[in-house]
Design an enzyme around this catalytic site. Structure first.
Site, PDB file in Angstrom:
ATOM      1  N   ASP A 128       0.815  -1.220   0.000  1.00 12.19           N
ATOM      2  CA  ASP A 128       0.000   0.000   0.000  1.00 12.19           C
ATOM      3  C   ASP A 128       0.849   1.270   0.000  1.00 12.19           C
ATOM      4  OD1 ASP A 128       0.781  -0.548   2.595  1.00 12.19           O
ATOM      5  OD2 ASP A 128      -0.999   0.320   3.515  1.00 12.19           O
ATOM      6  N   ASP A 175       1.784 -10.716   3.079  1.00 14.80           N
ATOM      7  CA  ASP A 175       0.885 -10.655   4.247  1.00 14.80           C
ATOM      8  C   ASP A 175      -0.602 -10.688   3.893  1.00 14.80           C
ATOM      9  OD1 ASP A 175       3.129 -10.371   5.732  1.00 14.80           O
ATOM     10  OD2 ASP A 175       2.967  -8.219   6.028  1.00 14.80           O
ATOM     11  N   MET A 217       5.094 -14.249   9.716  1.00 15.54           N
ATOM     12  CA  MET A 217       5.093 -12.820   9.397  1.00 15.54           C
ATOM     13  C   MET A 217       3.671 -12.259   9.434  1.00 15.54           C
ATOM     14  SD  MET A 217       7.965 -12.185   6.516  1.00 15.54           S
ATOM     15  CE  MET A 217       9.637 -11.802   6.978  1.00 15.54           C
ATOM     16  N   ARG A 301       9.091 -25.447  22.408  1.00 15.81           N
ATOM     17  CA  ARG A 301      10.106 -24.857  21.526  1.00 15.81           C
ATOM     18  C   ARG A 301       9.484 -23.703  20.734  1.00 15.81           C
ATOM     19  NH1 ARG A 301      12.721 -27.912  24.123  1.00 15.81           N
ATOM     20  NH2 ARG A 301      14.243 -29.474  23.473  1.00 15.81           N
ATOM     21  N   ARG A 481     -14.228 -45.562  -7.088  1.00 13.65           N
ATOM     22  CA  ARG A 481     -14.846 -44.874  -8.211  1.00 13.65           C
ATOM     23  C   ARG A 481     -16.183 -45.480  -8.615  1.00 13.65           C
ATOM     24  NH1 ARG A 481     -10.192 -42.974 -12.436  1.00 13.65           N
ATOM     25  NH2 ARG A 481     -10.191 -40.825 -11.757  1.00 13.65           N
ATOM     26  N   ARG A 525      16.055 -27.941 -25.197  1.00 10.55           N
ATOM     27  CA  ARG A 525      15.274 -29.149 -24.975  1.00 10.55           C
ATOM     28  C   ARG A 525      13.797 -28.813 -24.843  1.00 10.55           C
ATOM     29  NH1 ARG A 525      17.928 -33.092 -20.762  1.00 10.55           N
ATOM     30  NH2 ARG A 525      19.152 -33.582 -22.591  1.00 10.55           N
ATOM     31  N   GLY A 533      -6.823 -35.612 -15.629  1.00 11.42           N
ATOM     32  CA  GLY A 533      -7.989 -34.730 -15.706  1.00 11.42           C
ATOM     33  C   GLY A 533      -9.104 -35.290 -16.564  1.00 11.42           C
ATOM     34  N   MET A 621       0.969 -39.424  -9.533  1.00 12.20           N
ATOM     35  CA  MET A 621       1.723 -38.540  -8.652  1.00 12.20           C
ATOM     36  C   MET A 621       0.939 -37.238  -8.417  1.00 12.20           C
ATOM     37  SD  MET A 621       5.148 -36.835 -10.054  1.00 12.20           S
ATOM     38  CE  MET A 621       5.078 -35.083 -10.183  1.00 12.20           C
ATOM     39  N   GLN A 622       0.090 -36.857  -9.386  1.00 10.53           N
ATOM     40  CA  GLN A 622      -0.674 -35.611  -9.253  1.00 10.53           C
ATOM     41  C   GLN A 622      -1.715 -35.686  -8.142  1.00 10.53           C
ATOM     42  OE1 GLN A 622      -1.763 -34.282 -13.526  1.00 10.53           O
ATOM     43  NE2 GLN A 622      -0.854 -36.287 -13.675  1.00 10.53           N
TER      44      GLN A 622
END
Length: 739
Positions: A128, A175, A217, A301, A481, A525, A533, A621-622
């Site tokens: 800001d 923030d 923060m 801690r 499923r 490359r 999906g 893996m997704q």
């Protein structure tokens, strides 16, 4: 007939990017204030979009300091100068605090440096303070030019030619402390850093039965603390906007010891660095540690995260957000007139909107004023409805009332997971169970989807049973499923046996938000990557936008061999420059014949001598791994809202044996544009392509041209939704879909 005329006029009002030209215009882009991940993505989008529309774009290095110093700090950018910066944290053009710009002399020098290069459009990425500075500069502009002309530093012709300055701001701040936008650039990435640390700390804390006090923060804003507390199920959170009530010390110790008594082996307390009590006195992490050690004797801690939160690569969300904002900022500058006030490009739900900069800054300052004057309820309200919802949701999920204080509803509500496992499902189940219990329902968990339901795998689930679920990947309840079709009679029988009054289904066609594949190498490359999906190209398209891909092949946009050929030629040309990497994404079901192997072989053959190819099928893996902060928070909030809706429906129909037969008793909850929306399933039938299991209209297809433009293709991009300045205070009765 009148309706037809109205719709015709609406069509004729549609504006496309091709109607706007940047020829003869010069845009300066600078980053100012604290750095935030995603700033580079915004810079890249401004540069490429500016060049695409025919404008000149200048880097202003080191923020306002560079603008005041001029010389080599203001340099024209070209297409390649922003190559491969999308995945880099911080800001490549530097940021600095600048005292000189706060004085009129400093602003005179800055104006002189801009006029000499013909720059009359400024794109400022910062907080800001940076945006307020830009607005003062805009207001003084004509006066500054007159003064420069009097001193003979510029001539009268330049004063007339560059008579006004247009300013568009984008908020880059980890923030999320700026009113008017749901998310600022960098917030999501900072949350990723925090959650990575929390997940790591949880394992060591459990081993030793420790209490961890985590300081994040947020000197004046508790967003990071609040959302990370929601996302990890923290025991207690301290925020500047909502200080704990008098006597919090005792209440917190009781809460921690109750959790230990429930066999919870660890406690997590999250503190915003600006946390205060109701008398505006600071509450520090050390203070909290002392309290826990002296009152409870727990091994405690303190971990202060500090600048780790600002660092690292930007998340996919921040890359997409910043790219969209950068493009929108350039469009706003092209549409600006001398009368247009300085605006901020912001996010509302999944829409990009423009708001007057002055109003946003004023409201942001009002929050601080409310906190200074100890009007904390006003501070929370002014932060926006999404912050308020986050806070209320956290309170409901973190603190359980004693059983004798909960009014029983005598209703049984069951929760089930269906379809493919998706990150965030467990957070949604935890949220539903706890909100349901708080509303007085008996909560039942159904294991292994509809198949398990038919077999009677139904058990009561309690408040403590879902502790620690938010950070777990996959589906703890288990999901399959299988569709309910062949089990309907058995399921109906189970519903009677367990007297189930309402059912919350978490799942769907497919859901996941986990693509972060970024390819870079030293050789020339091209990577060809297949995403999941089903027939829905969302992952491929948004992954492409987030990774700066050259092409993304999706089912929703048919393509043929000519398109493939033109993509290969485009890449070959690109590889002859200094750019050394190419990235192509392909949705798994985008075409029956143009398979990943086919595309890989075509690119390999045609690119011989210029680049080599690699392919990668991301596969399951997704779906794996820990859920992102976004998924945890979204799952938690949307599920809490669904349970509130169920409770409301059950209250509307007291008495046993009542059947729900109206259309609105079976709804799907999701986001539509800017709001959370309960839509009856009967209405969804008309809008769904059941064969391919996707909606007939996909909102994100509007973003597809952005990916093409930023990869140097000609594309038609509609900008009709933009253009109108909205007001910050105007928020309807709908529920904002903000995270």
């Amino acid at each position: 007939m009148a309706g037809e005329e109205a719709s015709d006029s609406k069509v004729s009002l549609r504006t496309f990017l091709e109607h706007l030209s940047g020829a003869g215009k010069a845009i300066g882009v600078l980053t100012s204030g604290g750095d935030a991940q995603g700033m580079n993505a915004a810079v890249r989008a401004v540069v490429r979009m500016g060049i695409y529309v025919g404008a000149k774009v200048y880097f202003i290095y080191e923020g306002y300091q560079g603008m005041v110093d001029g010389g080599s700090n203001i340099v024209e950018a070209d297409w390649e100068s922003v190559s491969s910066i999308l995945q880099v944290g911080g800001t490549i053009i530097g940021s600095a605090r600048c005292k000189a710009f706060r004085t009129r002399e400093g602003r005179l020098k800055a104006a002189c440096n801009l006029v000499q290069r013909g720059i009359t459009n400024l794109c400022v990425i910062g907080g800001d303070g940076s945006l307020t500075g830009a607005n003062i500069f805009r207001k003084e502009w004509s006066g500054l030019l007159e003064e420069l002309a009097q001193h003979g530093e510029i001539d009268k012709e330049q004063v007339q030619k560059h008579a006004y300055l247009n300013v568009v701001g984008m908020v880059g701040s980890i923030d999320n402390d700026f009113c008017g936008t749901d998310m600022t650039i960098g917030t999501d990435s900072a949350l990723h850093r925090i959650i990575e640390v929390v997940d790591a700390i949880m394992t060591t804390a459990q081993s030793h039965q420790r209490t961890f006090v985590l300081e994040v923060m947020g000197r004046h804003c508790g967003y990071l603390a609040l959302v990370s507390a929601l996302a990890c199920g923290a025991d207690w959170v301290f925020l500047p906007e909502s200080p704990p009530e008098e006597g919090w010390q005792e209440n917190m110790c009781i809460k921690l010891s109750e959790n230990r008594a429930r066999k919870k082996r660890l406690n997590i307390i999250i503190v915003a660095e600006g946390a205060i009590d109701t008398q505006n006195k600071p509450i520090t992490s050390e203070q909290i540690k002392e309290l826990v050690v002296t009152q409870l004797g727990y091994d405690t801690r303190v971990t202060i995260l500090g600048h780790v939160q600002r660092g690292g690569t930007p998340s996919a969300f921040d890359r997409i957000l910043a790219s969209r904002m950068g493009v929108e900022a350039v469009v706003a500058l092209l549409q600006a007139t001398p009368e247009t006030p300085a605006c901020v490009v912001s996010l509302s739900g999944n829409q990009a909107v423009r708001l007057p900069l002055v109003e946003c800054v004023q409201m942001t300052q009002d929050v601080q004023k409310a906190m200074d004057e100890r009007r904390f309820k006003d501070a929370v309200r002014l932060r926006g409805r999404s912050f308020e919802t986050n806070l209320n949701t956290y309170k409901r999920l973190a603190i359980k009332l004693p059983d004798d204080q909960i009014v029983k509803s005598n209703c049984n509500v069951a929760v089930i997971n269906v379809g493919a496992p998706a990150a965030g499902m467990n957070a949604a189940v935890r949220s539903a169970v706890r909100v349901g219990i708080a509303d007085g329902h008996k909560m039942l968990a159904i294991y292994d989807g509809f198949e398990g339901f038919a077999k009677g795998q139904v058990k009561e689930i309690g408040w403590g049973d879902v502790g620690g679920w938010t950070g777990q990947g996959g589906s703890i309840l288990g999901t399959k499923r299988t569709l309910p079709g062949k089990f309907l009679q058995d399921i109906a029988q189970q519903m009677r046996t367990h007297s189930i009054n309402a059912l919350l289904i978490i799942g769907g066609f497919e859901t996941c938000d986990r693509i972060k594949q970024s390819a870079s190498g030293t050789k020339r490359r091209v990577f060809i990557i297949e995403t999941m999906g089903g027939y829905c190209g969302y992952l491929a398209n948004m992954g492409a936008l987030a990774a700066g891909a050259d092409a993304a092949y999706i089912f929703e946009e048919p393509f043929d061999i000519r398109d493939l050929q033109s993509n290969v030629e485009h890449l070959t040309e690109k590889m002859k420059t200094t750019i050394q990497r190419g990235l192509v994404l392909r949705n798994e079901s985008c075409s029956e014949n143009y398979t990943t192997d086919f595309i890989y072989q075509l690119y390999s053959e045609e690119g011989k001598g210029v680049f080599d190819c690699r392919k990668n099928v991301l596969g399951h893996m997704q779906q794996g791994g820990a859920p992102s902060p976004f998924d945890r928070n979204f799952g938690t909030k949307i599920s809490a809202r669904a349970m509130q809706w169920i409770s409301m429906k059950l209250k509307e129909s007291p008495g046993k044996g009542k059947r729900f037969v109206t259309d609105d008793s079976i709804c799907v909850l999701g986001i539509s544009k800017r709001n959370l929306f309960f839509q009856p399933v009967t209405e969804l039938k008309k809008e769904t392509d059941f064969e391919h299991r996707i909606p007939k209209e996909q909102w994100w297809l509007k973003l597809r041209p952005l990916m093409k433009i930023l990869a140097k293709y000609e594309a038609s991009y509609e900008v009709s939704d933009s253009g109108q300045l909205e007001h910050v205070h105007h928020r309807g009765h709908e529920e904002p879909a903000a995270i």
